[in-house]
Every structure is written in structure tokens, then in C-alpha cells.
Write a protein that holds these residues in place. Structure first.
Motif, PDB file in Angstrom:
ATOM      1  N   HIS A  74      -1.446   7.049  -8.595  1.00  0.00           N
ATOM      2  CA  HIS A  74      -0.942   7.874  -7.496  1.00  0.00           C
ATOM      3  C   HIS A  74      -1.067   7.176  -6.141  1.00  0.00           C
ATOM      4  CE1 HIS A  74      -0.449  11.288 -10.176  1.00  0.00           C
ATOM      5  NE2 HIS A  74      -1.672  11.078 -10.634  1.00  0.00           N
ATOM      6  N   SER A  75      -1.452   5.922  -6.145  1.00  0.00           N
ATOM      7  CA  SER A  75      -1.593   5.191  -4.888  1.00  0.00           C
ATOM      8  C   SER A  75      -0.228   4.801  -4.354  1.00  0.00           C
ATOM      9  CB  SER A  75      -2.450   3.940  -5.094  1.00  0.00           C
ATOM     10  OG  SER A  75      -2.450   3.140  -3.941  1.00  0.00           O
ATOM     11  N   LYS A  76      -0.133   4.588  -3.026  1.00  0.00           N
ATOM     12  CA  LYS A  76       1.110   4.162  -2.400  1.00  0.00           C
ATOM     13  C   LYS A  76       1.298   2.653  -2.474  1.00  0.00           C
ATOM     14  CE  LYS A  76       0.865   7.893   1.011  1.00  0.00           C
ATOM     15  NZ  LYS A  76       0.816   8.213   2.456  1.00  0.00           N
ATOM     16  N   LYS A  77       0.224   1.921  -2.792  1.00  0.00           N
ATOM     17  CA  LYS A  77       0.282   0.478  -2.670  1.00  0.00           C
ATOM     18  C   LYS A  77       0.501  -0.231  -4.001  1.00  0.00           C
ATOM     19  CE  LYS A  77      -2.870   0.588   1.303  1.00  0.00           C
ATOM     20  NZ  LYS A  77      -4.118   0.062   1.880  1.00  0.00           N
ATOM     21  N   THR A  78       0.069   0.339  -5.096  1.00  0.00           N
ATOM     22  CA  THR A  78       0.134  -0.380  -6.349  1.00  0.00           C
ATOM     23  C   THR A  78       1.553  -0.446  -6.877  1.00  0.00           C
ATOM     24  OG1 THR A  78      -0.704  -0.473  -8.598  1.00  0.00           O
ATOM     25  CG2 THR A  78      -0.337   1.706  -7.696  1.00  0.00           C
ATOM     26  N   GLY A  79       1.888  -1.537  -7.541  1.00  0.00           N
ATOM     27  CA  GLY A  79       3.198  -1.677  -8.154  1.00  0.00           C
ATOM     28  C   GLY A  79       3.145  -1.559  -9.661  1.00  0.00           C
ATOM     29  N   ARG A  80       1.959  -1.366 -10.221  1.00  0.00           N
ATOM     30  CA  ARG A  80       1.821  -1.322 -11.665  1.00  0.00           C
ATOM     31  C   ARG A  80       2.499  -0.087 -12.262  1.00  0.00           C
ATOM     32  NH1 ARG A  80      -3.949  -0.684 -14.856  1.00  0.00           N
ATOM     33  NH2 ARG A  80      -3.093  -0.536 -16.975  1.00  0.00           N
ATOM     34  N   TYR A  81       2.424   1.030 -11.541  1.00  0.00           N
ATOM     35  CA  TYR A  81       2.951   2.278 -12.062  1.00  0.00           C
ATOM     36  C   TYR A  81       4.236   2.682 -11.324  1.00  0.00           C
ATOM     37  CZ  TYR A  81      -1.640   2.619 -14.199  1.00  0.00           C
ATOM     38  OH  TYR A  81      -2.781   2.363 -14.922  1.00  0.00           O
ATOM     39  N   LYS A  82       5.068   1.715 -10.956  1.00  0.00           N
ATOM     40  CA  LYS A  82       6.316   2.041 -10.276  1.00  0.00           C
ATOM     41  C   LYS A  82       7.210   2.889 -11.163  1.00  0.00           C
ATOM     42  CE  LYS A  82       6.758  -1.903  -7.140  1.00  0.00           C
ATOM     43  NZ  LYS A  82       7.572  -3.084  -6.804  1.00  0.00           N
ATOM     44  N   LYS A  83       7.896   3.811 -10.527  1.00  0.00           N
ATOM     45  CA  LYS A  83       8.829   4.649 -11.249  1.00  0.00           C
ATOM     46  C   LYS A  83      10.225   4.033 -11.195  1.00  0.00           C
ATOM     47  CE  LYS A  83       6.271   8.908 -10.367  1.00  0.00           C
ATOM     48  NZ  LYS A  83       6.329  10.286  -9.821  1.00  0.00           N
ATOM     49  N   VAL A  84      11.101   4.579 -12.016  1.00  0.00           N
ATOM     50  CA  VAL A  84      12.491   4.159 -12.030  1.00  0.00           C
ATOM     51  C   VAL A  84      13.354   5.376 -11.745  1.00  0.00           C
ATOM     52  CG1 VAL A  84      12.155   2.230 -13.603  1.00  0.00           C
ATOM     53  CG2 VAL A  84      12.624   4.499 -14.524  1.00  0.00           C
ATOM     54  N   CYS A  85      14.537   5.128 -11.201  1.00  0.00           N
ATOM     55  CA  CYS A  85      15.467   6.187 -10.876  1.00  0.00           C
ATOM     56  C   CYS A  85      16.483   6.315 -12.002  1.00  0.00           C
ATOM     57  CB  CYS A  85      16.150   5.884  -9.545  1.00  0.00           C
ATOM     58  SG  CYS A  85      17.292   7.160  -9.034  1.00  0.00           S
ATOM     59  N   VAL A  86      16.560   7.473 -12.612  1.00  0.00           N
ATOM     60  CA  VAL A  86      17.450   7.647 -13.757  1.00  0.00           C
ATOM     61  C   VAL A  86      18.897   7.820 -13.327  1.00  0.00           C
ATOM     62  CG1 VAL A  86      15.622   8.602 -15.188  1.00  0.00           C
ATOM     63  CG2 VAL A  86      16.977  10.141 -13.745  1.00  0.00           C
ATOM     64  N   THR A  87      19.150   8.242 -12.092  1.00  0.00           N
ATOM     65  CA  THR A  87      20.523   8.418 -11.624  1.00  0.00           C
ATOM     66  C   THR A  87      21.089   7.167 -10.975  1.00  0.00           C
ATOM     67  OG1 THR A  87      19.682   9.337  -9.548  1.00  0.00           O
ATOM     68  CG2 THR A  87      20.241  10.891 -11.301  1.00  0.00           C
ATOM     69  N   ASP A  88      20.254   6.238 -10.549  1.00  0.00           N
ATOM     70  CA  ASP A  88      20.703   4.972  -9.962  1.00  0.00           C
ATOM     71  C   ASP A  88      19.722   3.877 -10.384  1.00  0.00           C
ATOM     72  OD1 ASP A  88      21.873   2.961  -8.578  1.00  0.00           O
ATOM     73  OD2 ASP A  88      21.624   3.826  -6.586  1.00  0.00           O
ATOM     74  N   PRO A  89      19.846   3.372 -11.609  1.00  0.00           N
ATOM     75  CA  PRO A  89      18.870   2.382 -12.103  1.00  0.00           C
ATOM     76  C   PRO A  89      18.864   1.077 -11.311  1.00  0.00           C
ATOM     77  CG  PRO A  89      20.184   3.316 -13.897  1.00  0.00           C
ATOM     78  CD  PRO A  89      20.837   3.732 -12.633  1.00  0.00           C
ATOM     79  N   ASP A  90      19.950   0.756 -10.590  1.00  0.00           N
ATOM     80  CA  ASP A  90      19.972  -0.487  -9.820  1.00  0.00           C
ATOM     81  C   ASP A  90      19.009  -0.456  -8.637  1.00  0.00           C
ATOM     82  OD1 ASP A  90      21.863  -1.520 -11.501  1.00  0.00           O
ATOM     83  OD2 ASP A  90      23.569  -0.941 -10.258  1.00  0.00           O
ATOM     84  N   ALA A  91      18.688   0.729  -8.147  1.00  0.00           N
ATOM     85  CA  ALA A  91      17.747   0.850  -7.029  1.00  0.00           C
ATOM     86  C   ALA A  91      16.322   0.764  -7.564  1.00  0.00           C
ATOM     87  CB  ALA A  91      17.959   2.171  -6.300  1.00  0.00           C
ATOM     88  N   SER A  92      15.509  -0.061  -6.939  1.00  0.00           N
ATOM     89  CA  SER A  92      14.125  -0.247  -7.370  1.00  0.00           C
ATOM     90  C   SER A  92      13.169   0.251  -6.301  1.00  0.00           C
ATOM     91  CB  SER A  92      13.853  -1.726  -7.684  1.00  0.00           C
ATOM     92  OG  SER A  92      14.156  -2.536  -6.573  1.00  0.00           O
ATOM     93  N   MET A  93      11.957   0.524  -6.710  1.00  0.00           N
ATOM     94  CA  MET A  93      10.949   1.072  -5.805  1.00  0.00           C
ATOM     95  C   MET A  93      10.400  -0.029  -4.911  1.00  0.00           C
ATOM     96  SD  MET A  93      11.032   4.199  -6.723  1.00  0.00           S
ATOM     97  CE  MET A  93       9.596   4.917  -5.941  1.00  0.00           C
ATOM     98  N   ALA A  94      10.449   0.203  -3.610  1.00  0.00           N
ATOM     99  CA  ALA A  94       9.966  -0.790  -2.648  1.00  0.00           C
ATOM    100  C   ALA A  94       9.544  -0.064  -1.382  1.00  0.00           C
ATOM    101  CB  ALA A  94      11.048  -1.828  -2.341  1.00  0.00           C
ATOM    102  N   THR A  95       8.853  -0.783  -0.518  1.00  0.00           N
ATOM    103  CA  THR A  95       8.413  -0.229   0.757  1.00  0.00           C
ATOM    104  C   THR A  95       8.391  -1.337   1.799  1.00  0.00           C
ATOM    105  OG1 THR A  95       6.636   0.958   1.901  1.00  0.00           O
ATOM    106  CG2 THR A  95       5.977  -0.613   0.207  1.00  0.00           C
ATOM    107  N   SER A  96       8.529  -0.951   3.050  1.00  0.00           N
ATOM    108  CA  SER A  96       8.516  -1.920   4.144  1.00  0.00           C
ATOM    109  C   SER A  96       7.150  -2.063   4.792  1.00  0.00           C
ATOM    110  CB  SER A  96       9.538  -1.502   5.212  1.00  0.00           C
ATOM    111  OG  SER A  96       9.244  -0.204   5.699  1.00  0.00           O
ATOM    112  N   GLY A  97       6.163  -1.321   4.327  1.00  0.00           N
ATOM    113  CA  GLY A  97       4.830  -1.417   4.908  1.00  0.00           C
ATOM    114  C   GLY A  97       3.775  -0.948   3.928  1.00  0.00           C
ATOM    115  N   ARG A  98       2.575  -1.476   4.088  1.00  0.00           N
ATOM    116  CA  ARG A  98       1.487  -1.123   3.179  1.00  0.00           C
ATOM    117  C   ARG A  98       1.060   0.329   3.337  1.00  0.00           C
ATOM    118  NH1 ARG A  98      -0.958  -5.381   0.647  1.00  0.00           N
ATOM    119  NH2 ARG A  98      -0.381  -7.468   1.350  1.00  0.00           N
TER     120      ARG A  98
END
Length: 485
Positions: A185-209
Motif C-alpha cells: 500500500h506504499s506510494k513508493k514501491t514498484g513491486r506491487y504496481k497495478k495494471v489498467c484493464v481498460t488501457d493496458p498500454d498505460a503503466s503506473m508511474a509518478t513524477s515525485g517520491r
């Protein structure tokens, strides 16, 4: 005496062109002076059947409708066509009269699907080439930057990756510990990134820690320093690394302009050895601040000396570290011998308790990174000035595109649609730059004529701009420049 206005408006016929009803300083009127799409119909002719079927929307009219939407910040097709019904400027810009029926909004969708992203890239490249021919883009100094674009999806469309869910359901892995749950449930970890089922090309990212992960795309842009012309733009998924795309972007920009790039500026997010090495191989001066070396040991890597000629590394005590056969994607391992570290006075600090030898990783193009660090220490006023310009040139473009041209959020789903949106946005910005330069040239020539001086524009201007310049000078009042002092 108070005046009265008759609101019956019984007139049916309008004598003259709709252009007479559009203000001269309107953005569509200014862009129309420099927009040339006469080549487009021939370019897309192979996508249409010859002599069969219902006549479709004219390619130039369709692109003009799309560009009008991006220039006015109306990026959604339905809203654009509703606005075009009552907006005389959009009707005139697209070539439709008052009595003509506008195409349905779905026609623009079908055109984008039929043409594909590469056709719209050609439209963008044409604007770049026109700017280069007009002398407002030279490629001597370019600024490179990337920006995240929020995907057009809701938070409810996000799901945990299927593999992890199946493993949990089958009991293949032990239950999550308290630390794992906190990381999930952390905002920083990438291990448990989710995927978008309606737009799989979009990936989870952020511009700041300190910001949460969002489904995003990433736009990579190259901006010319002279007038802010966008000379290259490309879109990837949000988690793509900027350093993996900068060299390809610069190569593409140089190919589009037909001019070599002299200086490239970027922020510290691009400060990788492979980037510095690639820029040196291309003869491009890099104005990129280097990152501080992460200190993971009490004896950090900077105290080891790399000898590129003999392909070895020397430790602070002068012992030799030889390369191993172990290969990694970004470099090589260099390891000491056991007897060299056994009696070393730095062994307690240099080695971990479980190891008897010291190993370091030397990345590819490591000498280029060392040279870049030494150049950074010698930065003068010129380098600092160029880096300051990088911040407002490149980041200014992204801010302008997001604030005024609807690039803050993806309009449609899918990487191809996002690329089309980025190409049309960059083309609209370039047309604004070209229109401003064209108007400045007209005013300069008129001012020179009033002073009795002779001034001839550059012969490198595109032919269509030369013709429109001559027409504007013959009939300045018609083109809305005669009344300008």
C-alpha cells in the motif's frame, strides 16, 4: 439617445468570404497564413478506394478540424463538432461554408484509425521542416525533457497483476507479512504496481517520491533553443526510462531538420554513462548535471581508479581488480584476489562480513561519465545560462501543451491514439511559432518600405510561404496587417 438593435436578423445570404468575419489577430487566421496541407491528399491516397464508395471527408479538411481543436484547446471530437456548428472561425479554417453540413464526430475517429500514427507524424515533421526553412529552428542547441501524461482511465479500472492474484489463490506463496502489506500500500514501491484493464498500454508511474503512482504515458520532447520549436516528440509508457530514449530522439531530430545538433541540454534524470558516451560518439556537447554518486559502502566506487587502456581497476591501496566473466546488461564486474584483501588495513571497512574479496561494477562508457563529472565542475557562465534556458524552454513547452492544448490528460486510450494526440499538439505549437515569425517578417518588411529601404526575405523560405508573403505585401489590408503601425 439610446440605440436599439433589431434581433430578427432576417438576412439569409452573406456576401463575401467568412474570412471577413474572423478577426485578423485570431489564432486560426494567423496559423492559416503558414499552414500548407496541399501534399496531404496525395500522401494518404493509398488508403482510399478509387472510384468506389461514398466520398469521404477531404483529408485537408479533417486535419484542419483537428488542428483547430488543438489550437483552441478543444480536444474532444464531440465538443469540437458542436463548437464548429456555431463558430465561424472553425468553419472558415476547415473550409466549410455556412450552408454546408459538417462531418460527424465519428468520422474523425475513423480517419485516425485508418491513417495511423505515422501519417500524423509526417504532418508534425512537415511543420518542423517549415520552421527550419524559415530560420526559426537551427539545431545548434536543443533541450531534451520528458513529461508524464495522465491516462484517460478511472481508479476503478486498476487491478493487481494476474500472476500475483493466481499465486495467492493457489497458495503457492506464503501469506504476506506486515512489512509486505505496508509495502503493497506504499506510494513508493514498484513491486506491487497495478495494471489498467481498460488501457493496458498505460503503466503506473509518478513524477515525485511523495506522489502516488498513476496510470500514465510519457512524452519525450526535443525543443530547439532559438524560438522554442518542437523538433521531435515521441510517446512511451509511463514507466519507460528517459535515458533509454534520448539518443534515439536526438538522432530523429537531426534527421528531420537535416542539420547536426551541436549542444544538448537535459536534467539530471539523463545523467547516465551510456548517455554521455552516446553524445560523445555523435559529437554533441552535453550540458547535463551529473548525479551524486550513491554511497553504499564506506569505501565508495569513486576511490577506485579505472584504467580503460589496460581494462583493470585499482583499489585505494593499489591492488588490481580484474574483470570477471560474469556479464550484466549495463556493465561488468571487477574483483580482487583473496590474498590481496587478506592483509589490507581497509578490509574491515571495504568488505562485508560474508565476503573475502571486493567486487565493483564498472558500467559501460564509464570513462565518459568521469569526463562529464570533470566538465560539470568547470561549468562557466555559458553552461549555466544554457541550463537555465533548458528549464523554461523544455518545461515551458510541456506546460504550454498541457495548459492550452489539452495535453494534461490523454483524450483517447491506447498508445497509438496517445501518439497521434502528441503529434497534433506539437504541430499546433510549431504552427504558432511559425505564424509569429511570419507576422514579424511582414511587419519588418513593411517598416523598411516606409523608411524607403529595400529588404528582401531569405530565399530559403518554403515556396508556399514566399507566395503568401508576396500576396500579403501586395494586399496588406486584406491580410490584416495594413493597419498595424
Amino acid at each position: 439617445m439610446i440605440g436599439h438593435q433589431n434581433r430578427d436578423q432576417l438576412e439569409f445570404f452573406v456576401c463575401g468570404s467568412l474570412r471577413d468575419l474572423v478577426p485578423d489577430d485570431h489564432v486560426l487566421a494567423r496559423v492559416d497564413r503558414v499552414l500548407d496541407l496541399g501534399w496531404l491528399a496525395e500522401d494518404v491516397a493509398d488508403l482510399y478506394a478509387v472510384g468506389t464508395g461514398r466520398p469521404g471527408v477531404a483529408p485537408e479538411a479533417a486535419v484542419r478540424l483537428m488542428l483547430a481543436g488543438f489550437l483552441l484547446g478543444i480536444v474532444h471530437d464531440r465538443r469540437l463538432m458542436r463548437e464548429a456548428q456555431v463558430n465561424l472561425a472553425i468553419r472558415w479554417f476547415a473550409g466549410y461554408g455556412l450552408h454546408e453540413r459538417l462531418p460527424d464526430h465519428s468520422s474523425l475517429t475513423r480517419i485516425r484509425q485508418r491513417w495511423g500514427a505515422e501519417r500524423f507524424r509526417r504532418i508534425f515533421e512537415r511543420t518542423v521542416q517549415s520552421c527550419v526553412a524559415a530560420g526559426i529552428a537551427k539545431g545548434e542547441v536543443v533541450h531534451v525533457d520528458a513529461s508524464l501524461i495522465r491516462a484517460d482511465v478511472s481508479w476503478e479500472s486498476l487491478a493487481v497483476r494476474h500472476v500475483g492474484a493466481m499465486s495467492d489463490a493457489n497458495g503457492d506463496v506464503p501469506e504476506d507479512t506486515e512489512a509486505d502489506l505496508q509495502a503493497k500500500h506504499s506510494k513508493k514501491t514498484g513491486r506491487y504496481k497495478k495494471v489498467c484493464v481498460t488501457d493496458p498500454d498505460a503503466s503506473m508511474a509518478t513524477s515525485g517520491r511523495n506522489r502516488r503512482l498513476e496510470p500514465c504515458y510519457k512524452q519525450h520532447g526535443v525543443v530547439d533553443d532559438l524560438c522554442g520549436v518542437i523538433v521531435e516528440v515521441e510517446v512511451t509508457t509511463g514507466e519507460a526510462n528517459e535515458g533509454d530514449h534520448i539518443l534515439d530522439s536526438l538522432d530523429t531530430a537531426a534527421a528531420i531538420m537535416g542539420e547536426p545538433i551541436g549542444v544538448a541540454t537535459a536534467d539530471a534524470g539523463y545523467a547516465y554513462a551510456k548517455v554521455f558516451g552516446g553524445l560523445e560518439a555523435r559529437g554533441i556537447d552535453a550540458i547535463i548535471p551529473t548525479k551524486a554518486e550513491p554511497i553504499r559502502s564506506k569505501v565508495p566506487l569513486r576511490r577506485f581508479k579505472f584504467d580503460a587502456r589496460h581494462d583493470l581497476v585499482k583499489c585505494p591501496r593499489g591492488k588490481i581488480l580484474q574483470p570477471t566473466k560474469t556479464r550484466i546488461s549495463h556493465g561488468r564486474f571487477f574483483v580482487t584476489r583473496v590474498r590481496d584483501c587478506a592483509g589490507c588495513d581497509l578490509a574491515a571497512l571495504c568488505l562485508s562480513p560474508s565476503r573475502k574479496t571486493r567486487a565493483v561494477v564498472i558500467v559501460h562508457d564509464y570513462p565518459a561519465l568521469l569526463r562529464a563529472r570533470r566538465r560539470r565542475e568547470r561549468w562557466g557562465e555559458k553552461e549555466n545560462r544554457l541550463y537555465r534556458r533548458h528549464r523554461w524552454r523544455s518545461e515551458g513547452f510541456h506546460g504550454e501543451a498541457k495548459t492550452w492544448h489539452g495535453l494534461a490528460r490523454a483524450v483517447r486510450r491506447g498508445l497509438e491514439n496517445m501518439r497521434i494526440q502528441a503529434f497534433l499538439t506539437a504541430a499546433a505549437v510549431n504552427l504558432k511559432r511559425l505564424a509569429a515569425a511570419f507576422l514579424a517578417l511582414l511587419l519588418h518588411i513593411l517598416a523598411a518600405r516606409r523608411r524607403g529601404e529595400l529588404f528582401s526575405p531569405s530565399s530559403t523560405l518554403p515556396r508556399y510561404l514566399q507566395r503568401r508573403l508576396a500576396t500579403s505585401l501586395l494586399h496588406p489590408m486584406t491580410h490584416g496587417i495594413g493597419s498595424i503601425p
